[in-house]
Enzyme design. Structure first.
Site, PDB file in Angstrom:
ATOM      1  N   ALA A 121      -4.019  -9.581  -4.923  1.00  0.00           N
ATOM      2  CA  ALA A 121      -3.151  -8.708  -5.973  1.00  0.00           C
ATOM      3  C   ALA A 121      -4.114  -7.249  -6.453  1.00  0.00           C
ATOM      4  O   ALA A 121      -3.469  -6.495  -6.941  1.00  0.00           O
ATOM      5  CB  ALA A 121      -3.106  -9.574  -7.090  1.00  0.00           C
ATOM      6  N   SER A 122      -5.252  -7.297  -5.949  1.00  0.00           N
ATOM      7  CA  SER A 122      -5.965  -6.206  -6.391  1.00  0.00           C
ATOM      8  C   SER A 122      -5.827  -5.304  -5.242  1.00  0.00           C
ATOM      9  O   SER A 122      -6.642  -3.855  -5.377  1.00  0.00           O
ATOM     10  CB  SER A 122      -7.578  -6.615  -6.686  1.00  0.00           C
ATOM     11  OG  SER A 122      -8.057  -7.262  -5.499  1.00  0.00           O
ATOM     12  N   GLY A 123      -5.355  -5.575  -4.406  1.00  0.00           N
ATOM     13  CA  GLY A 123      -5.266  -4.511  -3.107  1.00  0.00           C
ATOM     14  C   GLY A 123      -4.222  -3.426  -3.115  1.00  0.00           C
ATOM     15  O   GLY A 123      -3.433  -3.451  -3.935  1.00  0.00           O
ATOM     16  N   TYR A 224       9.472  -3.784   8.349  1.00  0.00           N
ATOM     17  CA  TYR A 224      10.248  -2.723   8.921  1.00  0.00           C
ATOM     18  C   TYR A 224      11.672  -3.205   8.888  1.00  0.00           C
ATOM     19  O   TYR A 224      12.585  -2.642   9.054  1.00  0.00           O
ATOM     20  CB  TYR A 224       9.537  -2.325  10.202  1.00  0.00           C
ATOM     21  CG  TYR A 224       8.871  -1.033   9.881  1.00  0.00           C
ATOM     22  CD1 TYR A 224       7.485  -1.014   9.128  1.00  0.00           C
ATOM     23  CD2 TYR A 224       9.341   0.348  10.315  1.00  0.00           C
ATOM     24  CE1 TYR A 224       7.168   0.070   8.717  1.00  0.00           C
ATOM     25  CE2 TYR A 224       8.760   1.440   9.850  1.00  0.00           C
ATOM     26  CZ  TYR A 224       7.706   1.497   9.160  1.00  0.00           C
ATOM     27  OH  TYR A 224       7.061   2.379   8.727  1.00  0.00           O
ATOM     28  N   HIS A 285       6.024  -3.608  14.059  1.00  0.00           N
ATOM     29  CA  HIS A 285       6.953  -3.096  13.612  1.00  0.00           C
ATOM     30  C   HIS A 285       7.927  -2.464  14.567  1.00  0.00           C
ATOM     31  O   HIS A 285       8.997  -2.431  14.689  1.00  0.00           O
ATOM     32  CB  HIS A 285       6.490  -1.758  12.518  1.00  0.00           C
ATOM     33  CG  HIS A 285       5.770  -2.217  11.591  1.00  0.00           C
ATOM     34  ND1 HIS A 285       5.819  -3.431  10.896  1.00  0.00           N
ATOM     35  CD2 HIS A 285       4.592  -1.769  10.961  1.00  0.00           C
ATOM     36  CE1 HIS A 285       4.975  -3.608   9.867  1.00  0.00           C
ATOM     37  NE2 HIS A 285       4.144  -2.516   9.942  1.00  0.00           N
ATOM     38  N   TYR A 428      21.839  10.908  13.147  1.00  0.00           N
ATOM     39  CA  TYR A 428      22.411  12.272  13.729  1.00  0.00           C
ATOM     40  C   TYR A 428      22.629  12.197  15.364  1.00  0.00           C
ATOM     41  O   TYR A 428      21.677  11.419  15.809  1.00  0.00           O
ATOM     42  CB  TYR A 428      21.937  13.478  13.290  1.00  0.00           C
ATOM     43  CG  TYR A 428      20.352  13.514  13.368  1.00  0.00           C
ATOM     44  CD1 TYR A 428      19.596  13.192  12.693  1.00  0.00           C
ATOM     45  CD2 TYR A 428      19.940  14.355  14.484  1.00  0.00           C
ATOM     46  CE1 TYR A 428      18.355  13.185  12.714  1.00  0.00           C
ATOM     47  CE2 TYR A 428      18.730  14.670  14.746  1.00  0.00           C
ATOM     48  CZ  TYR A 428      17.687  14.000  13.640  1.00  0.00           C
ATOM     49  OH  TYR A 428      16.438  14.275  14.177  1.00  0.00           O
TER      50      TYR A 428
HETATM   51  N1  LIG Z   1      -1.519  -0.923   2.180  1.00  0.00           N
HETATM   52  C1  LIG Z   1      -0.246  -0.760   2.647  1.00  0.00           C
HETATM   53  O1  LIG Z   1       0.551   0.198   2.488  1.00  0.00           O
HETATM   54  C2  LIG Z   1       0.339  -1.707   3.524  1.00  0.00           C
HETATM   55  C3  LIG Z   1      -0.638  -2.824   4.128  1.00  0.00           C
HETATM   56  N2  LIG Z   1      -0.024  -3.681   4.866  1.00  0.00           N
HETATM   57  C4  LIG Z   1      -0.876  -4.904   5.212  1.00  0.00           C
HETATM   58  O2  LIG Z   1      -1.182  -5.601   4.256  1.00  0.00           O
HETATM   59  C5  LIG Z   1      -2.394  -6.279   4.135  1.00  0.00           C
HETATM   60  C6  LIG Z   1      -3.202  -6.162   3.068  1.00  0.00           C
HETATM   61  O3  LIG Z   1      -3.518  -4.484   2.724  1.00  0.00           O
HETATM   62  P1  LIG Z   1      -4.096  -3.863   1.783  1.00  0.00           P
HETATM   63  O4  LIG Z   1      -3.507  -4.227   0.278  1.00  0.00           O
HETATM   64  O5  LIG Z   1      -3.889  -2.386   2.200  1.00  0.00           O
HETATM   65  O6  LIG Z   1      -5.768  -4.021   1.741  1.00  0.00           O
HETATM   66  P2  LIG Z   1      -6.754  -3.916   0.713  1.00  0.00           P
HETATM   67  O7  LIG Z   1      -8.084  -4.021   1.194  1.00  0.00           O
HETATM   68  O8  LIG Z   1      -6.661  -2.909  -0.206  1.00  0.00           O
HETATM   69  O9  LIG Z   1      -6.544  -5.180  -0.239  1.00  0.00           O
HETATM   70  C7  LIG Z   1      -7.044  -6.517   0.077  1.00  0.00           C
HETATM   71  C8  LIG Z   1      -6.781  -7.585  -0.867  1.00  0.00           C
HETATM   72  O10 LIG Z   1      -7.133  -8.888  -0.519  1.00  0.00           O
HETATM   73  C9  LIG Z   1      -8.022  -9.459  -1.123  1.00  0.00           C
HETATM   74  N3  LIG Z   1      -8.908 -10.415  -0.431  1.00  0.00           N
HETATM   75  C10 LIG Z   1      -9.586 -10.027   0.461  1.00  0.00           C
HETATM   76  N4  LIG Z   1     -10.230 -10.992   1.026  1.00  0.00           N
HETATM   77  C11 LIG Z   1     -10.274 -12.104   0.306  1.00  0.00           C
HETATM   78  C12 LIG Z   1     -10.624 -13.398   0.281  1.00  0.00           C
HETATM   79  N5  LIG Z   1     -11.390 -14.017   1.081  1.00  0.00           N
HETATM   80  N6  LIG Z   1     -10.202 -14.157  -0.584  1.00  0.00           N
HETATM   81  C13 LIG Z   1      -9.211 -13.805  -2.000  1.00  0.00           C
HETATM   82  N7  LIG Z   1      -9.014 -12.465  -1.656  1.00  0.00           N
HETATM   83  C14 LIG Z   1      -9.361 -11.534  -0.825  1.00  0.00           C
HETATM   84  C15 LIG Z   1      -8.729  -8.506  -2.152  1.00  0.00           C
HETATM   85  O11 LIG Z   1      -9.383  -8.893  -3.164  1.00  0.00           O
HETATM   86  P3  LIG Z   1     -10.656  -8.338  -4.103  1.00  0.00           P
HETATM   87  O12 LIG Z   1     -10.733  -6.866  -3.658  1.00  0.00           O
HETATM   88  O13 LIG Z   1     -10.253  -8.721  -5.315  1.00  0.00           O
HETATM   89  O14 LIG Z   1     -11.949  -9.033  -3.187  1.00  0.00           O
HETATM   90  C16 LIG Z   1      -7.674  -7.253  -2.191  1.00  0.00           C
HETATM   91  O15 LIG Z   1      -6.830  -7.838  -3.307  1.00  0.00           O
HETATM   92  C17 LIG Z   1      -2.868  -5.731   5.731  1.00  0.00           C
HETATM   93  O16 LIG Z   1      -2.452  -6.627   6.433  1.00  0.00           O
HETATM   94  C18 LIG Z   1      -2.067  -4.589   5.892  1.00  0.00           C
HETATM   95  O17 LIG Z   1      -1.999  -4.196   7.198  1.00  0.00           O
HETATM   96  C19 LIG Z   1       1.247  -3.675   5.096  1.00  0.00           C
HETATM   97  C20 LIG Z   1       2.256  -2.489   4.723  1.00  0.00           C
HETATM   98  C21 LIG Z   1       1.477  -1.611   4.051  1.00  0.00           C
HETATM   99  O1  LIG Z   2       2.164  -2.396   8.165  1.00  0.00           O
HETATM  100  C1  LIG Z   2       1.647  -1.154   7.721  1.00  0.00           C
HETATM  101  O2  LIG Z   2       2.764  -0.492   7.696  1.00  0.00           O
HETATM  102  C2  LIG Z   2       2.124   0.770   6.735  1.00  0.00           C
HETATM  103  C3  LIG Z   2       3.321   1.706   6.793  1.00  0.00           C
HETATM  104  O3  LIG Z   2       4.431   1.181   6.223  1.00  0.00           O
HETATM  105  P1  LIG Z   2       5.568   2.148   5.524  1.00  0.00           P
HETATM  106  O4  LIG Z   2       6.473   1.286   5.139  1.00  0.00           O
HETATM  107  O5  LIG Z   2       4.802   2.671   4.628  1.00  0.00           O
HETATM  108  O6  LIG Z   2       5.846   2.920   6.720  1.00  0.00           O
HETATM  109  C4  LIG Z   2       0.862   1.360   7.416  1.00  0.00           C
HETATM  110  O7  LIG Z   2       0.427   2.515   6.788  1.00  0.00           O
HETATM  111  C5  LIG Z   2      -0.089   0.351   7.483  1.00  0.00           C
HETATM  112  O8  LIG Z   2      -1.195   0.992   8.104  1.00  0.00           O
HETATM  113  C6  LIG Z   2       0.354  -0.940   8.200  1.00  0.00           C
HETATM  114  O9  LIG Z   2      -0.449  -1.995   8.132  1.00  0.00           O
END
Ligand SMILES: NC(=O)C1=CN([C@@H]2O[C@H](COP(=O)(O)OP(=O)(O)OC[C@H]3O[C@@H](n4cnc5c(N)ncnc54)[C@H](OP(=O)(O)O)[C@@H]3O)[C@@H](O)[C@H]2O)C=CC1
Ligand SMILES: O=C1O[C@H](COP(=O)(O)O)[C@@H](O)[C@H](O)[C@H]1O
Length: 536
Positions: A121-123, A224, A285, A428
Site C-alpha cells: 500500500a505504500s508503493g 492490459y 502485456h 484508424y
Molecule cells: N508502478 C506502476 O505504475 C506499476 C507497477 N506494476 C507492478 O506492480 C508491482 C509493484 O510495483 P510498485 O508499486 O511500483 O513498487 P514499489 O517498490 O513502489 O512498492 C512496493 C510495495 O511493496 C511493499 N513491500 C515490498 N516488500 C514487502 C514485504 N516483504 N512485505 C511487505 N510489504 C512489502 C513495499 O512496502 P514498504 O515500502 O512499506 O516497505 C511497497 O509498499 C510490480 O510488480 C510492478 O511491475 C504494474 C503496473 C504499473
Molecule cells: O506492468 C507494468 O506496466 C507499467 C505500464 O502500465 P501503463 O498502464 O501505465 O501503460 C510499466 O510502467 C511498468 O514498468 C510495468 O511493471
C-alpha cells in the site's frame, strides 16, 4: 467468519521458469516461487470465493462468505481484527447504471461485505493506480455498501497517515459533480492500515490454510486486458463483418505490438533490474494482447471459452530464437541543457547491469491462420514517446492498377489498421485515396475513430475494471494457469539463453527511438515498424 488477505507477485512467482525464490504454496496451481509484491487487493463477498493475482502487479483477492451480522473485520497479526471506526459515518452511494451492468449484480442492494486489501500500500502502484481506481469505483457507486480497504506493507504507518498519503493521490477526475470532497472523506474513512511482511512463510502458511477453508479459486490478472481498446479487440473482430474475413495470413503481412514509455525506471530501478523489459512488458502485456488478437472465434464470450482459444494460440507459438530478439539499455543523454540519467546511473542498479530496458522480438504462430506472419513486439523505457498500440499491416493489393501513382515505395501504399491503446485512444485505418482534383494522384489517408471526439465519457482506468471484476468474481480478464504456463514456456528458454550468454544490450540515448537493431530485425522479415513513418 473472518476474511484474510495476502499478496503475491506473479511476474516470476507465477512462472514455470527458474526465477523463483521462496517456495510458498498458496494453492495447488500456485507457481513455485514467491517474490514480494507491491500491491494486492483482497475482497470478501458472499458466496463468491475467489483469489486474484495480478500478473503484472501482484494483486490477490480473497472473497469469502462472511457472517452478515458481524461488523467488518480488520487485519490483525497476520490478519484481521474488528474496527469500530468502520461502522461510523459510511456514505451510501447510488450505483450508476453502467456500473450495475458492468458488475452484473445489485452492488449496493444486498448486505454483503467486501473487504479489499491493498498489499504494497505504500508503493507506487498503490498510490498511482489502485487507490485512485478504488475511489473512482466508490464514486461511481460500484462498490458494495459495506466495504473496507486495508493497506498492507512493511512501512510503519497509522490509519491517519495512510489516509493522508492516499488523499494526495485522489482527484475528482470523474466529473466535477458536487460532493466530491465529501465522498473523498467518506472513502478515506473506510481505509485502514496494517504493517507487516509478506515474504514470511508463516504468514503464507496461515493464508494457505484460510484460503483452503474458503475453497478459494486462484487466478491472475493482467492490467492490459482491462484497457478499453484491448477489451474492444474482440468487438472489432467478431462484431464487424469487414475485419474477420481479412484476419489471417492471406491478407495480413505483419502484426506489430508496440509499447513505449518516455520515462526511465526512475525510482524503480532496484525492482526492475531483477526482471527487465521482456518480463515486465512483453511476456505479459504484449503477449496477452497477441493471444486475444490472434485467437480463433470462441464458442461464446464466457471466460473459459475465451481462455481456451487464447491458450491454443500460445501453445501454437514457435520457440523464440535468440537471433529474433534485440535488446537495448538506455544511456544518459543531454538535451536542451537537461541531463537525462542512464539506466545504470540509478544507485539501486548495479553499474555493470545488462538488464534490457528495451527489447524487440519476432514471434510466429505456427497454425493455419497465421503461418509465416511475423508478430513483431517492441517495448522500451526512456524512449521518445509514451504509447501502446497494435499495428496490423496488410499485404499489397495484387496487380494494383494504381501502382504507378505510388512512386517507387510500394510499401507506403499498403493498408494499415492501427489500434492505439494509449494515449488518445483511437482506431484508424490507413487507406489509399484520390487526392481531390482533376489529376489522378493518390495519398494515404486515415479513416479515423478518435475516442475523445466520438465519446464524451472519460475512459475508466484499467484497474477500475479489473478491481470490479475481481470483486464480482468475473474471470473473463483473468489468466488461467495453463495460459500462464504457456506464456512462460515461450519466453523462458530465450530469457535463459540471453542471461547465460550475457548478451550485451545495445545502448540507446534516453529519449531516442531505441536501438537500430530493431530496424534490422523488422527488415529481416521484410517489414518496417509502422510507428516510424512521418505520418503515423
Ligand atoms: N508502478 C506502476 O505504475 C506499476 C507497477 N506494476 C507492478 O506492480 C508491482 C509493484 O510495483 P510498485 O508499486 O511500483 O513498487 P514499489 O517498490 O513502489 O512498492 C512496493 C510495495 O511493496 C511493499 N513491500 C515490498 N516488500 C514487502 C514485504 N516483504 N512485505 C511487505 N510489504 C512489502 C513495499 O512496502 P514498504 O515500502 O512499506 O516497505 C511497497 O509498499 C510490480 O510488480 C510492478 O511491475 C504494474 C503496473 C504499473
Ligand atoms: O506492468 C507494468 O506496466 C507499467 C505500464 O502500465 P501503463 O498502464 O501505465 O501503460 C510499466 O510502467 C511498468 O514498468 C510495468 O511493471
Amino acid at each position: 467468519m473472518s476474511t484474510l488477505s495476502s499478496s503475491t507477485h506473479c511476474r516470476s512467482y507465477c512462472s514455470s521458469s527458474n526465477y523463483g525464490h521462496h517456495p510458498v504454496a498458496v494453492s495447488s496451481s500456485s507457481p513455485k516461487s514467491f517474490v514480494p509484491s507491491k500491491v494486492s487487493v483482497q475482497s470478501n463477498r458472499k458466496s463468491k470465493p475467489n483469489v486474484v493475482c495480478m500478473q503484472d502487479g501482484a494483486v490477490s483477492a480473497t472473497l469469502a462468505p462472511i457472517d452478515d451480522k458481524s461488523p467488518p473485520k480488520k487485519i490483525k497479526n497476520g490478519l484481521l481484527s474488528e474496527d469500530e471506526n468502520m461502522k461510523k459515518g459510511l456514505l451510501s452511494v447510488t450505483p450508476s447504471e453502467e456500473c450495475e451492468e458492468a458488475a452484473g449484480f445489485g452492488i449496493n442492494k444486498d448486505d454483503s461485505t467486501v473487504s479489499i486489501t491493498v498489499v504494497g500500500a505504500s508503493g507506487d502502484l498503490a498510490k498511482k493506480k489502485i487507490f485512485p481506481a478504488l475511489f473512482a469505483l466508490y464514486y461511481e457507486g460500484c462498490l458494495p455498501e459495506h466495504f473496507t480497504i486495508f493497506g498492507y506493507a512493511r512501512s510503519k504507518m497509522t490509519d491517519a497517515e495512510l489516509r493522508n498519503m492516499v488523499s494526495r493521490t485522489l482527484t475528482c477526475r470523474i466529473d466535477q459533480r458536487e460532493n466530491c470532497g465529501e465522498k473523498m472523506d467518506q472513502f478515506l474513512k473506510r481505509c485502514f492500515y496494517h504493517s507487516g511482511q509478506y515474504d514470511s512463510e508463516d504468514h503464507f502458511a496461515e493464508l494457505d490454510k484460510k484460503l483452503k477453508e474458503h475453497e478459494v479459486r486462484f487466478g491472475w490478472i493482467d492490467h492490459y486486458l482491462g484497457k478499453e481498446l484491448v477489451e474492444n479487440l474482440s468487438v472489432l473482430r467478431f462484431s464487424n463483418l469487414i475485419f474477420e474475413p481479412l484476419w489471417n495470413r492471406q491478407y495480413i503481412r505483419s502484426v506489430q505490438l508496440i509499447f513505449s514509455e518516455d520515462f526511465g525506471t526512475e525510482g524503480r530501478g532496484g525492482y526492475f533490474d531483477n526482471y527487465g523489459i521482456i518480463r515486465d512488458i512483453m511476456q505479459n502485456h504484449l503477449l496477452q494482447i497477441l493471444a486475444l488478437f490472434a485467437m480463433e472465434t470462441p464458442v461464446s464470450l464466457d471466460a473459459e471459452d475465451i481462455r481456451n482459444e487464447k491458450v491454443k494460440v500460445l501453445r501454437s507459438m514457435r520457440p523464440i530464437q535468440l537471433e529474433d530478439v534485440v535488446m537495448g539499455q538506455y544511456k544518459s543523454h543531454t538535451r536542451g541543457g537537461v541531463v537525462y540519467p542512464g539506466y545504470t546511473d540509478d544507485k539501486t542498479v548495479p553499474q555493470n547491469s545488462l538488464t534490457p530496458t528495451f527489447a524487440a522480438a519476432a514471434l510466429f504462430i505456427d497454425n493455419a491462420r497465421w503461418d509465416g506472419v511475423p508478430f513483431l513486439m517492441k517495448a522500451g523505457k526512456a524512449l521518445h514517446n509514451k504509447r501502446a498500440e497494435i499495428r496490423v499491416q496488410f499485404r499489397h493489393v495484387p496487380g494494383n492498377l494504381y501502382n504507378r501513382s505510388f512512386g517507387t515505395d510500394l510499401d507506403q501504399a499498403t493498408n494499415e489498421l492501427v489500434i492505439r491503446v494509449q494515449p488518445d485512444e483511437a482506431i484508424y485505418l490507413k487507406i489509399n485515396n484520390k487526392v481531390p482534383g482533376l489529376g489522378m494522384r493518390l495519398d494515404r489517408s486515415n479513416l479515423n475513430l478518435l475516442y475523445a471526439a466520438r465519446y464524451s465519457k472519460e475512459i475508466p482506468d484499467a484497474y477500475e475494471r479489473l478491481l470490479l471484476d475481481a470483486i464480482e468474481g468475473e474471470r473473463r480478464l483473468f489468466i488461467r494457469s495453463d495460459e500462464l504456463d504457456a506464456a512462460w514456456s515461450l519466453f523462458t528458454p530465450v530469457l535463459k539463453e540471453l542471461e547465460e550468454k550475457k548478451i550485451i544490450p545495445e545502448y540507446y540515448p534516453y529519449g531516442s527511438r531505441g536501438p537500430v537493431g530493431a530496424h534490422y530485425l523488422a527488415a529481416r522479415y521484410k517489414v518496417r515498424w509502422g510507428d516510424l513513418g512521418l505520418e503515423q
